[in-house]
Design an enzyme around this catalytic site. Sequence first.
Site, PDB file in Angstrom:
ATOM      1  N   SER A 190       0.943  -1.252   0.019  1.00 18.62           N
ATOM      2  CA  SER A 190       0.170  -0.111  -0.195  1.00 18.62           C
ATOM      3  C   SER A 190       0.893   1.223   0.045  1.00 18.62           C
ATOM      4  CB  SER A 190      -0.947   0.208   1.161  1.00 18.62           C
ATOM      5  OG  SER A 190      -1.431   1.281   1.257  1.00 18.62           O
TER       6      SER A 190
ATOM      7  N   ALA B  40     -18.676  -4.495 -13.975  1.00 19.36           N
ATOM      8  CA  ALA B  40     -19.589  -4.347 -13.214  1.00 19.36           C
ATOM      9  C   ALA B  40     -19.773  -4.821 -11.878  1.00 19.36           C
ATOM     10  CB  ALA B  40     -20.846  -4.943 -13.972  1.00 19.36           C
TER      11      ALA B  40
ATOM     12  N   THR C 271      -9.487  -0.984   2.132  1.00 21.42           N
ATOM     13  CA  THR C 271      -9.436  -1.208   0.767  1.00 21.42           C
ATOM     14  C   THR C 271      -9.822  -2.801   0.607  1.00 21.42           C
ATOM     15  OG1 THR C 271      -7.723  -1.337  -0.936  1.00 21.42           O
ATOM     16  CG2 THR C 271      -7.077  -1.961   1.076  1.00 21.42           C
TER      17      THR C 271
ATOM     18  N   GLY D 219     -17.625  -3.927  -7.794  1.00 21.76           N
ATOM     19  CA  GLY D 219     -17.771  -2.705  -6.978  1.00 21.76           C
ATOM     20  C   GLY D 219     -16.770  -1.687  -7.307  1.00 21.76           C
ATOM     21  N   ALA D 220     -15.789  -1.834  -8.005  1.00 22.60           N
ATOM     22  CA  ALA D 220     -14.949  -0.729  -8.442  1.00 22.60           C
ATOM     23  C   ALA D 220     -15.928   0.114  -9.346  1.00 22.60           C
ATOM     24  CB  ALA D 220     -13.915  -1.150  -9.203  1.00 22.60           C
TER      25      ALA D 220
ATOM     26  N   LYS E  20     -14.249  -3.108   1.926  1.00 18.40           N
ATOM     27  CA  LYS E  20     -15.190  -2.000   1.745  1.00 18.40           C
ATOM     28  C   LYS E  20     -16.587  -2.175   1.902  1.00 18.40           C
ATOM     29  CE  LYS E  20     -12.048   0.354  -1.721  1.00 18.40           C
ATOM     30  NZ  LYS E  20     -11.799   0.941  -3.038  1.00 18.40           N
TER      31      LYS E  20
ATOM     32  N   SER F 113      -0.660   4.128   0.614  1.00 17.04           N
ATOM     33  CA  SER F 113      -1.249   4.984   1.528  1.00 17.04           C
ATOM     34  C   SER F 113      -0.241   5.887   2.760  1.00 17.04           C
ATOM     35  CB  SER F 113      -2.676   4.438   2.053  1.00 17.04           C
ATOM     36  OG  SER F 113      -3.521   4.052   0.894  1.00 17.04           O
TER      37      SER F 113
ATOM     38  N   TYR G 174      -3.310   0.602 -11.375  1.00 22.07           N
ATOM     39  CA  TYR G 174      -2.008   1.337 -11.681  1.00 22.07           C
ATOM     40  C   TYR G 174      -0.776   0.488 -11.236  1.00 22.07           C
ATOM     41  CZ  TYR G 174      -1.709   1.850  -6.375  1.00 22.07           C
ATOM     42  OH  TYR G 174      -1.796   1.726  -5.078  1.00 22.07           O
TER      43      TYR G 174
ATOM     44  N   ASP H 293     -13.641   7.170  -3.666  1.00 20.17           N
ATOM     45  CA  ASP H 293     -13.076   6.626  -4.631  1.00 20.17           C
ATOM     46  C   ASP H 293     -13.559   7.577  -6.092  1.00 20.17           C
ATOM     47  OD1 ASP H 293     -11.364   4.659  -3.794  1.00 20.17           O
ATOM     48  OD2 ASP H 293     -13.266   3.114  -3.867  1.00 20.17           O
TER      49      ASP H 293
END
Length: 276
Positions: free
Chosen positions: A15, A129, A62, A131-132, A66, A17, A218, A103
Amino acid sequence: MKNRYAVFGHPIKHSKSPLIHHAFAEQTGQTLSYEAQDVPAEQFETAVKDFFNQGGKGLNCTIPLKELAWQYADILSPRAQAAKAVNTLALQEDGMIFGDNTDGIGLVRDLTINHNIQLEDSRILILGAGGACRGIIRPLLDHKPQTLSIANRTASKAVTLAEEFSGLIAIKGCSFDELTDRQFDLIINATAASLSNDLPQLPSGLLADNGSCYDLAYANEPTPFVHWGKINNAIKSLDGLGMLVEQAAEAFFIWRGIRPETQPVIAMLRNAHAVT
């Protein structure tokens, strides 16, 4: 430390973050700690309770947490309600836990502010289709595109999701095979394909002239979808690093009431990519 924050996920080792939020804190003169904790789904509720009971102020959540965070929050923002997922938890003064999903706004800010991509009156296609995808639909619709389409290997899942958000603009769900003879100004990859170095089969001519591509994923190297965009003459073909920083900035604002500058942090991470 009084001002304690963290990101929970599984896995969480790689991560970015903590690096991002420590950079935000330094930039804005805030004193806080921020750490990454590996928390499997079955341990989530206990870990969250322990974190806040021990003085924690805010959490990022994450994959795969979520949806669990959405269920855990006492209060939900409208965008979290629409997404049915939460990536930011914040302790309120009355002890309640506020849940938000940053997000979608992170994506929109990266597209519109950092890259000057127009969403109003545009034709947008989202691949995937899951969760993102759900997390970004409402913020995209807020910018009043002409149409929004969702394509998925299982068409019924895309159709159901489109129906849930219908009523504001023309929004349609379909399979990848049904994308022939259609063109889009912006194609967003919300599948997990890039993480496995894969890509859905997409017809040629899908991207309109001067169209752009954006991969929510990414990596140190351009993702397969970013490559696809360049091969198909996208005027811009981008990965999701900017979205990562922008959604973190929104979480930082929720926690601290200060909005950090994102460009220096994006540049720092890009430079780190270049030397790894």
